[in-house]
Design an enzyme around this catalytic site. Structure first.
Site, PDB file in Angstrom:
ATOM      1  N   LYS A 186       0.821  -1.206   0.000  1.00 12.84           N
ATOM      2  CA  LYS A 186       0.000   0.000   0.000  1.00 12.84           C
ATOM      3  C   LYS A 186       0.867   1.274   0.000  1.00 12.84           C
ATOM      4  CE  LYS A 186      -3.703  -2.388  -0.267  1.00 12.84           C
ATOM      5  NZ  LYS A 186      -4.533  -3.129   0.663  1.00 12.84           N
TER       6      LYS A 186
HETATM    7  C1  LIG Z   1      -5.594  -4.269   0.980  1.00 13.15           C
HETATM    8  C2  LIG Z   1      -7.059  -4.043   1.091  1.00 13.15           C
HETATM    9  C3  LIG Z   1      -7.760  -4.334   2.271  1.00 13.15           C
HETATM   10  C4  LIG Z   1      -7.155  -5.090   3.404  1.00 13.15           C
HETATM   11  O1  LIG Z   1      -6.079  -4.481   3.961  1.00 13.15           O
HETATM   12  P1  LIG Z   1      -5.221  -5.268   5.071  1.00 13.15           P
HETATM   13  O2  LIG Z   1      -4.453  -4.186   5.749  1.00 13.15           O
HETATM   14  O3  LIG Z   1      -4.367  -6.237   4.339  1.00 13.15           O
HETATM   15  O4  LIG Z   1      -6.190  -5.938   5.970  1.00 13.15           O
HETATM   16  C5  LIG Z   1      -9.083  -3.954   2.362  1.00 13.15           C
HETATM   17  N1  LIG Z   1      -9.714  -3.357   1.343  1.00 13.15           N
HETATM   18  C6  LIG Z   1      -9.092  -3.091   0.176  1.00 13.15           C
HETATM   19  C7  LIG Z   1      -9.836  -2.380  -0.909  1.00 13.15           C
HETATM   20  C8  LIG Z   1      -7.744  -3.447   0.012  1.00 13.15           C
HETATM   21  O5  LIG Z   1      -7.125  -3.222  -1.148  1.00 13.15           O
END
Ligand SMILES: *Cc1c(COP(=O)(O)O)cnc(C)c1O
Length: 386
Positions: A186
């Site tokens: 991210k």
């Molecule tokens: C990555 C992602 C999540 C989950 O994030 P984590 O921190 O891995 O739990 C939730 N929603 C979307 C749209 C994502 O891309």
């Protein structure tokens, strides 16, 4: 074309010696779980997005789960989520005993379609979880108005939206409880990690309890001087807190964010200019009401002699890693089996899914990496033109 030697991964974190120094200090401090670094990260993140409160957790999934857990959902209750999202957005609804209902998305942006939200509201609907897909904000004025009219809660999934703005305000500071992800791919990475932001003091207090076993306030500090061994468990909470090791990374990353965003914008501009008139290839539309955080750069394979799957294989053969965001959640086996979802439920999301590729797009890439991807896409679009 000449194939590069080293594989270009779809995503890699961007870091330097500051991350190393900060994490070393934290390790030396012996405060490895939630402590002063986490508190500082919460404070700085809340300021950054313009929210009153921030609660650091160990993932975005934990964030949305904890927020939903405070909503007292009952079996049969429905929560509307977009079909075009990661499974986690819908899984947490199921974990709270409720039923996820999938709304379709806007073909131009991949963002949840307010018309489809309206079409899916029943007398059992309790809330909506819009996803700021790819780094663009949903049209929150429209969604908030729908929610208000029907008495629904709104929880924003901002996993892609660190630095996204909507009508001049940062996502996370728009008034609804918002969940961020700091997963390694991210825009701000702590390996695993997440953040909840809210302006609601009562909710913030509740979430601190929910994310730490249901123990009452400040239980995280029970081993420090000034802490106390005594605590009450007041709800069946979760073990969802962030650690100071993660927060050290978060603090260093937060400082770099303006620079990382600037690089993403520069790279997105290069991609846009290279691809916007390429026959057979489509791009996503840009909404003019806010800043795109460019978490994903999405290419649409619309009309070539090869399909999306083959295009991915061809890019791989040229040593370029890609990803697909997302397989629409209603198409996954467990959703088909449990909630009887099927192909055709969300035709726009399904069509988009058949076309989309997320290209490598992150600040750990160099200009020449970007140029190489451009060269490869143009080469393949030419080779397989209709
Ligand atoms: C990555 C992602 C999540 C989950 O994030 P984590 O921190 O891995 O739990 C939730 N929603 C979307 C749209 C994502 O891309």
């Amino acid at each position: 074309m000449e194939i590069r030697e080293k594989f270009l991964p779809y995503a890699e974190p961007y870091w330097d010696k500051e991350e190393l120094e900060k994490i070393t200090k934290t390790i030396e401090s012996n405060w490895w779980s939630k402590g002063p670094q986490t508190q500082e990260f919460e404070k700085q993140f809340a300021e950054f997005v313009g929210a009153k409160y921030a609660i650091a957790v160990n993932s975005c999934t934990a964030a949305t789960h904890a927020i939903l857990a405070t909503k007292n959902l009952q079996p049969g209750d429905e929560v509307i989520v977009p079909a075009m999202t990661f499974c986690s957005t819908a899984n947490v609804v199921v974990h709270c005993g409720a039923t996820p209902v999938f709304a379709d998305v806007d073909e131009r942006t991949g963002l949840i379609d307010p018309q489809s939200i309206l079409a899916h509201i029943t007398d059992k609907t309790r809330g909506i979880i819009p996803v700021h897909y790819s780094g663009q904000a949903c049209d929150m004025d429209v969604i908030n108005a729908i929610a208000k009219e029907h008495g629904l809660f709104v929880v924003e999934d901002a996993a892609h939206a660190v630095y996204t703005t909507y009508k001049g305000k940062m996502v996370g500071g728009l008034g609804n409880p918002t969940a961020f992800s700091f997963y390694v791919t991210k825009n701000l990475a702590t390996g695993e990690g997440g953040m909840i932001t809210t302006d609601d003091e009562e909710l913030a207090d509740l979430l601190r309890v929910y994310t730490l076993h249901g123990m009452n306030r400040n239980a995280w500090n029970r081993y420090g001087k000034g802490g106390t061994w005594r605590y009450d468990v007041v709800t069946f909470g979760f073990k969802y807190n962030m650690t100071d090791i993660q927060a050290s990374l978060g603090l260093s990353q937060l400082k770099k964010l303006p620079m990382m965003q600037e690089m993403r914008e520069r790279y997105a501009k290069k991609y846009n200019e290279a691809f916007q008139n390429l026959p057979g290839i489509g791009l996503m539309d840009q909404m003019d009401y806010g800043r795109n955080a460019w978490h994903l750069y999405i290419l649409r394979i619309e009309d070539l002699k090869i399909d999306r799957d083959q295009f991915i294989e061809e890019l791989k053969a040229l040593n370029i890693g890609t990803a697909v965001h997302f397989i629409p959640v209603h198409m996954h086996p467990i959703y088909r089996e449990t909630f009887h979802t099927k192909e055709g439920d969300c035709p726009v999301a399904e069509k988009l899914f058949s076309q989309i590729i997320s290209l490598p797009m992150n600040p750990s890439m160099t200009e020449s990496d970007i140029d190489y991807v451009i060269q490869a896409v143009k080469y393949l679009a030419g080779k397989y033109a209709k």
